[in-house]
Enzyme design. Structure first.
Site, PDB file in Angstrom:
ATOM      1  N   HIS A 159      42.950  49.595  54.424  1.00 18.40           N
ATOM      2  CA  HIS A 159      43.362  49.245  55.890  1.00 18.40           C
ATOM      3  C   HIS A 159      43.561  47.932  56.117  1.00 18.40           C
ATOM      4  CE1 HIS A 159      39.902  52.234  56.007  1.00 18.40           C
ATOM      5  NE2 HIS A 159      39.218  52.056  55.115  1.00 18.40           N
ATOM      6  N   SER A 280      68.794  33.354  61.151  1.00 19.72           N
ATOM      7  CA  SER A 280      68.308  34.020  61.846  1.00 19.72           C
ATOM      8  C   SER A 280      69.103  33.009  62.419  1.00 19.72           C
ATOM      9  CB  SER A 280      66.957  33.368  63.000  1.00 19.72           C
ATOM     10  OG  SER A 280      67.246  33.540  64.397  1.00 19.72           O
ATOM     11  N   LYS A 286      63.841  30.635  60.536  1.00 21.70           N
ATOM     12  CA  LYS A 286      63.226  31.884  59.939  1.00 21.70           C
ATOM     13  C   LYS A 286      64.462  31.614  58.437  1.00 21.70           C
ATOM     14  CE  LYS A 286      62.166  35.038  62.261  1.00 21.70           C
ATOM     15  NZ  LYS A 286      62.285  36.241  63.226  1.00 21.70           N
ATOM     16  N   GLU A 293      64.043  44.919  54.902  1.00 23.96           N
ATOM     17  CA  GLU A 293      63.903  46.143  56.572  1.00 23.96           C
ATOM     18  C   GLU A 293      64.450  46.955  56.371  1.00 23.96           C
ATOM     19  OE1 GLU A 293      63.509  43.150  60.159  1.00 23.96           O
ATOM     20  OE2 GLU A 293      63.773  42.144  58.693  1.00 23.96           O
TER      21      GLU A 293
END
Ligand code: ARG
Length: 478
Positions: A159, A280, A286, A293
């Site tokens: 979970h 970024s 970043k 992704e």
């Protein structure tokens, strides 16, 4: 010179409407079948000669001409011509330019319907080899990571909540198991699809005394289709490939998601190598895990193509219909996607680094030893449900106070147990015994996370994957 409209059947007056020609032409995407088309044609010519359907001299000229067309295409001297519609007509058109009218004998006892099927089957056999290599490449990267971190323990999750400690290697090996099933599915598929349709003609067979078993042998097929209508209209092997890809892409998307999570500042378990991260354009702090992704995202495209082809095939009457031409872009896009995804993910996994200190610190703060503490109470005679309850209360109190198991002193524990109405139920020494090392070592089933077990599984997995690849047996692996 010999454009398609000039060569057109006299049944038709005038050439095709330009938009109809552009709409129906497939050479823009089926050009990649050219080497397989020529391979099929050369086997076909050899069989025609062996059966006396073509004289040896004609067969030799056709064979040499086909070899030349291939060489010209490979060197870029021969490029696709839209007016010749598809790859088959392109090869034949170029052959006619090279050889003259004798090129017209190539299509004896054959139709583009069995021809395109042979091309696709040969191409997919080639894809099979490539996908085996790619799966082995990714598995190799995961095994390398597992081997390098046999001593690293991470919180395992259920979970998405830290649950029980497991070896990091155990976690990576879960993915090589998925890949192993993917490889098994690929092998099953390859075995089933290795039948030759050549000689089925347009749909019914051909009146020439051909020998389809002979072309099948020459092309390395295990035999021929049992039914000519099925031979020209079957696209199951493409649906199966897309289904294989969908399942594999689903696995890769799960791995991609974990790499995204684990490389986040919040987790910080791994660092993605600079070569596989991007900055970024606006936020200088970043390091984006774009590769992971996109791996996750590409699954959508793969599923879409599977559903697309199934929908195209649904309700199609026998035998060949032009709808079947729609198989190509779907399959080619998925072949290219899987090829790229598996390659780039292998590189990303191979080069990622593991932040041992960060993982260790995290493991000290979570309560992944809670099950084992309850087990210990149960072993001392308390019913497991009660033990579960008491440990839950203990964790609740520690959380309130911002503490972990490691912060518990004997005096604090005694006071807590007094409050809970269970004085003396937990021996403070038990808490000290709940180290991640002991917890993993205690789980000794063959598939469990004890280090010796994981080391055995790792060695076995390394042996297995070493033999994988086109030379490694493939469908023969059984
Ligand atoms: N380009 C066609 C395809 O991809 C080849 C077969 C064409 N056959 C035909 N009768 N039009 O399916």
């Amino acid at each position: 010179m010999s454009s398609r409209s000039e060569a057109r059947n006299p049944l038709f007056r005038g050439g095709p409407a330009p938009e109809a020609q552009a709409f129906t032409a497939s050479v823009r995407f089926d050009w990649r079948l050219l080497p397989f088309d020529i391979q099929g044609s050369r086997a076909h010519v050899a069989m025609l000669a062996a059966r006396g359907i073509l004289d040896p001299d004609t067969a030799r000229r056709l064979d040499e001409g086909l070899a030349q067309v291939l060489a010209e295409a490979e060197s870029g001297r021969f490029t696709p011509r839209l007016e010749w519609e598809d790859v088959h007509m392109n090869v034949e058109g170029r052959l006619a330019e090279i050889l003259g009218p004798v090129a017209g004998t190539l299509h004896t006892a054959r139709s583009r319907n069995d021809q395109v099927q042979v091309d696709m089957l040969l191409y997919m056999r080639h894809v099979y080899g490539r996908m085996q290599e790619r799966l082995a490449g990714l598995a190799g990267a995961l095994l390398q990571q597992a081997r390098a971190h046999l001593d690293v323990i991470i919180p395992g999750y259920t979970h998405m909540q830290a649950a029980q400690p497991v070896l990091l290697a155990h976690h990576w090996l879960a993915y090589t198991e998925m890949l192993r099933r993917d490889l098994g599915r690929l092998d099953d598929w390859a075995r089933r699809m290795n039948r030759s349709p050549l000689g089925a003609g347009a749909l019914a067979g051909t009146p020439y005394p051909t020998d389809p078993e002979d072309t099948a042998r020459r092309l390395g097929f295990d035999g021929i289709y049992r039914n000519s209508l099925d031979a020209v209209s079957d696209r199951d092997y493409l649906v199966e490939f897309l289904a294989w890809a969908a399942i594999t892409a689903m696995h890769l998307s799960r791995l991609g998601e974990e790499l995204v999570l684990w490389s986040s500042v919040e987790f910080g378990y791994i660092r993605v190598d600079d070569a596989y991260s991007t900055g970024s354009s606006i936020m200088p702090q970043k390091r984006n895990p774009d590769v992971a992704e996109l791996v996750r995202g590409k699954a959508g495209r793969v599923y879409g193509n599977l559903l697309g082809l199934l929908t195209t095939l649904k309700g199609l009457p026998l035998a060949y219909n032009s709808d079947l031409q729609e198989d190509k872009e779907a399959v080619f896009e998925v072949v290219d996607t899987m090829d790229q995804v598996l390659e780039v993910l292998a590189g990303m996994v191979r080069t990622l680094t593991v932040d041992r200190a960060r993982i260790r610190a995290r493991l000290g703060r979570d309560f992944t030893a809670a099950t084992d503490l309850a087990d210990r109470l149960a072993a001392a005679g308390m019913p497991f449900r009660e033990a579960h309850h008491l440990v839950g209360a203990l964790v609740g109190r520690l959380l309130e106070e911002g503490k972990g198991f490691g912060d518990v002193t004997p005096a604090w524990l005694a006071a807590f147990l007094e409050d809970a109405g269970r004085p003396g139920a937990i021996d403070p020494a038990w808490l000290a015994e709940l180290t991640p090392e002991r917890l993993v070592a205690a789980r000794r089933q063959p598939f469990a996370t004890a280090p010796e077990r994981v080391a055995e599984r790792l060695a076995e997995a390394e042996r297995f994957w070493q033999g994988v690849g086109p030379a490694g047996g493939g469908a023969a692996r059984g």
